[in-house]
Write an enzyme that holds these catalytic residues in place. Structure first.
Site, PDB file in Angstrom:
ATOM      1  N   CYS A  27      24.046   1.406 -15.125  1.00  0.00           N
ATOM      2  CA  CYS A  27      22.761   0.722 -14.936  1.00  0.00           C
ATOM      3  C   CYS A  27      21.686   1.249 -15.876  1.00  0.00           C
ATOM      4  CB  CYS A  27      22.309   0.847 -13.489  1.00  0.00           C
ATOM      5  SG  CYS A  27      23.535   0.158 -12.381  1.00  0.00           S
ATOM      6  N   CYS A  31      18.584   5.243 -11.892  1.00  0.00           N
ATOM      7  CA  CYS A  31      19.822   5.949 -11.557  1.00  0.00           C
ATOM      8  C   CYS A  31      20.979   5.089 -12.041  1.00  0.00           C
ATOM      9  CB  CYS A  31      19.936   6.141 -10.045  1.00  0.00           C
ATOM     10  SG  CYS A  31      20.077   4.577  -9.160  1.00  0.00           S
ATOM     11  N   HIS A  42      19.383  -7.471 -10.031  1.00  0.00           N
ATOM     12  CA  HIS A  42      19.821  -6.335 -10.845  1.00  0.00           C
ATOM     13  C   HIS A  42      21.017  -6.705 -11.721  1.00  0.00           C
ATOM     14  CE1 HIS A  42      21.177  -2.485 -12.091  1.00  0.00           C
ATOM     15  NE2 HIS A  42      21.960  -2.203 -11.078  1.00  0.00           N
TER      16      HIS A  42
HETATM   17  C1  COA Z   1      25.417  -5.440  -1.213  1.00  0.00           C
HETATM   18  C2  COA Z   1      26.390  -6.455  -1.747  1.00  0.00           C
HETATM   19  C3  COA Z   1      27.845  -5.946  -1.570  1.00  0.00           C
HETATM   20  C4  COA Z   1      26.200  -7.745  -0.996  1.00  0.00           C
HETATM   21  O1  COA Z   1      27.030  -8.708  -1.542  1.00  0.00           O
HETATM   22  P1  COA Z   1      27.337 -10.049  -0.755  1.00  0.00           P
HETATM   23  O2  COA Z   1      27.977  -9.743   0.555  1.00  0.00           O
HETATM   24  O3  COA Z   1      28.018 -10.941  -1.709  1.00  0.00           O
HETATM   25  O4  COA Z   1      25.850 -10.544  -0.491  1.00  0.00           O
HETATM   26  P2  COA Z   1      25.348 -11.904   0.028  1.00  0.00           P
HETATM   27  O5  COA Z   1      24.239 -12.326  -0.856  1.00  0.00           O
HETATM   28  O6  COA Z   1      26.477 -12.870   0.258  1.00  0.00           O
HETATM   29  O7  COA Z   1      24.709 -11.488   1.392  1.00  0.00           O
HETATM   30  C5  COA Z   1      25.478 -11.251   2.584  1.00  0.00           C
HETATM   31  C6  COA Z   1      24.714 -11.879   3.739  1.00  0.00           C
HETATM   32  O8  COA Z   1      23.450 -11.236   3.861  1.00  0.00           O
HETATM   33  C7  COA Z   1      22.424 -12.203   3.776  1.00  0.00           C
HETATM   34  N1  COA Z   1      21.310 -11.622   3.031  1.00  0.00           N
HETATM   35  C8  COA Z   1      21.367 -11.006   1.832  1.00  0.00           C
HETATM   36  N2  COA Z   1      20.135 -10.599   1.482  1.00  0.00           N
HETATM   37  C9  COA Z   1      19.298 -10.970   2.467  1.00  0.00           C
HETATM   38  C10 COA Z   1      17.929 -10.840   2.686  1.00  0.00           C
HETATM   39  N3  COA Z   1      17.144 -10.241   1.794  1.00  0.00           N
HETATM   40  N4  COA Z   1      17.419 -11.333   3.812  1.00  0.00           N
HETATM   41  C11 COA Z   1      18.174 -11.956   4.728  1.00  0.00           C
HETATM   42  N5  COA Z   1      19.500 -12.127   4.571  1.00  0.00           N
HETATM   43  C12 COA Z   1      20.049 -11.636   3.452  1.00  0.00           C
HETATM   44  C13 COA Z   1      23.020 -13.375   3.016  1.00  0.00           C
HETATM   45  O9  COA Z   1      22.352 -14.586   3.326  1.00  0.00           O
HETATM   46  C14 COA Z   1      24.434 -13.363   3.531  1.00  0.00           C
HETATM   47  O10 COA Z   1      24.465 -13.984   4.779  1.00  0.00           O
HETATM   48  P3  COA Z   1      25.760 -14.842   5.253  1.00  0.00           P
HETATM   49  O11 COA Z   1      26.904 -13.858   5.288  1.00  0.00           O
HETATM   50  O12 COA Z   1      25.361 -15.347   6.602  1.00  0.00           O
HETATM   51  O13 COA Z   1      25.919 -15.897   4.209  1.00  0.00           O
HETATM   52  C15 COA Z   1      26.170  -6.699  -3.265  1.00  0.00           C
HETATM   53  O14 COA Z   1      24.924  -7.305  -3.460  1.00  0.00           O
HETATM   54  C16 COA Z   1      26.222  -5.403  -4.018  1.00  0.00           C
HETATM   55  O15 COA Z   1      27.312  -4.924  -4.286  1.00  0.00           O
HETATM   56  N6  COA Z   1      25.065  -4.861  -4.362  1.00  0.00           N
HETATM   57  C17 COA Z   1      24.954  -3.550  -4.927  1.00  0.00           C
HETATM   58  C18 COA Z   1      25.255  -3.601  -6.375  1.00  0.00           C
HETATM   59  C19 COA Z   1      25.454  -2.239  -6.912  1.00  0.00           C
HETATM   60  O16 COA Z   1      26.325  -1.508  -6.519  1.00  0.00           O
HETATM   61  N7  COA Z   1      24.656  -1.901  -7.864  1.00  0.00           N
HETATM   62  C20 COA Z   1      24.806  -0.719  -8.607  1.00  0.00           C
HETATM   63  C21 COA Z   1      23.791   0.238  -8.197  1.00  0.00           C
HETATM   64  S1  COA Z   1      23.533   1.500  -9.411  1.00  0.00           S
END
Ligand code: COA
Length: 432
Positions: free
Chosen positions: A94, A418, A388
């Site tokens: 990142c 980070c 991101h």
């Molecule tokens: C966290 C993570 C696994 C979620 O992925 P995902 O499951 O595909 O996420 P989704 O967008 O489908 O969200 C899952 C659920 O939460 C809900 N949701 C997500 N963000 C929301 C918010 N801000 N408010 C309300 N609901 C939310 C979605 O609507 C979805 O609901 P559903 O299951 O009823 O459809 C993914 O975003 C991720 O891996 N993020 C981190 C990335 C990372 O590692 N970055 C590196 C860091 S250095």
């Protein structure tokens, strides 16, 4: 005294980005190359820099397509920058765009370049998915075969498991843990509650949606026209929710430790597509071309922690180094931009900034860096709300900081990111 003498400062003359878009949605038909060209062409147009004046093009990315392994070169050629101008691509999880930026800075400071385009790009929608190693071996053997029978022979050994795709994991090679699992460990060890994480996530959305209503935001973004008709102009980050409530966030289920965990999709940065580019120059060159820079780099520092410890604590290690080089302290920072991979990671790092114990045990320092005034932190939201695109976030953070300083008529800012592998980078920027 800053890391660089004033005569040698590197100016960030201009920068802009595409909207950041939730993967698999509006930008799903764009590759990283498409997004990179989009931002690079717009940067050339808006700054009216003569492409022949550019000395180097450097983009960061995390998951490059094997068809464009030197993505920067393709972006450069595809944006009308003369073929004689070199380009290279960097990767540092990142922190890839900050790595591209500091490589650009070093190139200017060494006298190798006067003008550099540096930035980052990621398309998670266009993820490079591999075949299994066995299946790749069969394809290779088959390509060497003469005639249909010999070409077919390697596949006779094929089992069902061989055709299961090998999808890149957001996990540490050294520990096998995903970023989310690592954030879960940080939340637990640093006692960051679910409620604090959700409040921080809500804050990110509230602040980002406020900014979207301001005109200055449009300076930072380009209008993206999307296939198939290229009629609809996308001019907003589509993950920002202006009507989000704490009830919605607290109702989400933990994803990485389903029983006792606190990390949810709502308090994590969403997977996103986007690109960001910055135009850098020596201060003298910027003056001679008549530009009024957005700001200057005063110092920067990288640090790394053992991935088996708290993985995403890099900023707590790199920030004191960058501040020392800048001869400034945390309280001198008018604004702080910290990458929001997870609420738990931001809150853990800010807690470490204020902790004497952390300073003594981890940094061998006698004093804590200091408490951060939250009115100065990510004042226009962060990656949780904005999204991101891994390779691009580092450049977005620099840009947000510089526009933030401009908006407040303030001078000093800290940008910190980070990254996987236990990496951290911090940059001190100044507007004047
Ligand atoms: C966290 C993570 C696994 C979620 O992925 P995902 O499951 O595909 O996420 P989704 O967008 O489908 O969200 C899952 C659920 O939460 C809900 N949701 C997500 N963000 C929301 C918010 N801000 N408010 C309300 N609901 C939310 C979605 O609507 C979805 O609901 P559903 O299951 O009823 O459809 C993914 O975003 C991720 O891996 N993020 C981190 C990335 C990372 O590692 N970055 C590196 C860091 S250095």
């Amino acid at each position: 005294m800053s890391q660089y003498s004033n005569q040698n400062r590197v100016a960030i003359v201009y920068g802009l980005r595409t909207p950041f878009i939730k993967s698999g949605t509006l930008f799903k038909n764009f590759s990283s190359l498409d997004l990179g060209k989009m931002v690079c062409v717009e940067l050339l147009n808006r700054t009216e820099i003569n492409p022949i004046d550019i000395d180097k093009v450097i983009f960061g990315t995390v998951l490059p397509s094997i068809k464009t392994s030197n993505l920067s070169r393709e972006i450069s050629l595809g944006s009308g920058i003369p073929p004689s101008i070199p380009a290279f691509t960097v990767t540092s999880a990142c922190a890839s765009a900050t790595q591209a930026f500091t490589n650009g800075v070093e190139s200017v400071l060494s006298g190798d370049s006067e003008v550099v385009i540096a930035g980052g790009v990621e398309s998670i929608s266009d993820l490079p998915v591999l075949f299994s190693k066995n299946f790749r071996g069969m394809l290779l053997d088959s390509s060497k075969g003469q005639g249909i029978l010999q070409k077919a022979k390697p596949f006779l050994k094929m089992g069902v498991g061989d055709i299961v795709p090998d999808i890149p994991a957001i996990a540490e090679r050294s520990t096998g843990l995903t970023m989310g699992e690592s954030a879960e460990i940080m939340a637990r060890q640093n006692l960051i509650s679910r409620s604090d994480q959700d409040q921080f996530a809500l804050r990110s959305h509230v602040l980002a949606s406020k900014l979207e209503k301001e005109d200055i935001f449009k300076k930072e973004l380009l209008k993206a026209f999307v296939p198939p008709n290229f009629e609809e102009a996308i001019y907003i980050d589509n993950t920002v929710q202006d009507e989000l409530t704490i009830e919605q966030l607290s109702s989400l289920k933990p994803l990485f430790d389903k029983e006792y965990g606190t990390i949810t999709a709502g308090n994590s940065a969403p997977l996103s597509d986007g690109a960001c580019a910055l135009l850098l120059m020596s201060e003298q060159k910027a003056k001679s071309l008549g530009y009024k820079p957005l700001g200057y780099l005063r110092s920067y520092a990288y640090a790394a922690v053992d991935p088996r410890e708290q993985l995403l604590m890099g900023p707590a290690y790199s920030t004191p180094l960058a501040l020392d080089k800048a001869d400034l302290s945390l309280k001198d920072m008018d604004l702080v931009e910290i990458h929001e991979a997870f609420s738990a990671q931001v809150l853990s790092n800010l807690q470490a900034f204020g902790s004497r114990k952390f300073a003594e045990e981890k940094l061998s320092r006698t004093k804590a860096l200091g408490e951060v005034d939250m009115d100065r932190v990510n004042v226009t939201g962060g990656s949780i709300a904005i999204g991101h695109p891994f390779g691009a976030t580092g450049a977005r953070i620099i840009l947000a900081l510089l526009y933030g300083l401009q908006r407040r008529q303030a001078n000093f800012g800290l940008a910190t990111v980070c990254a996987a592998g236990g990496l951290g980078v911090s940059l001190v920027l100044e507007r004047e």
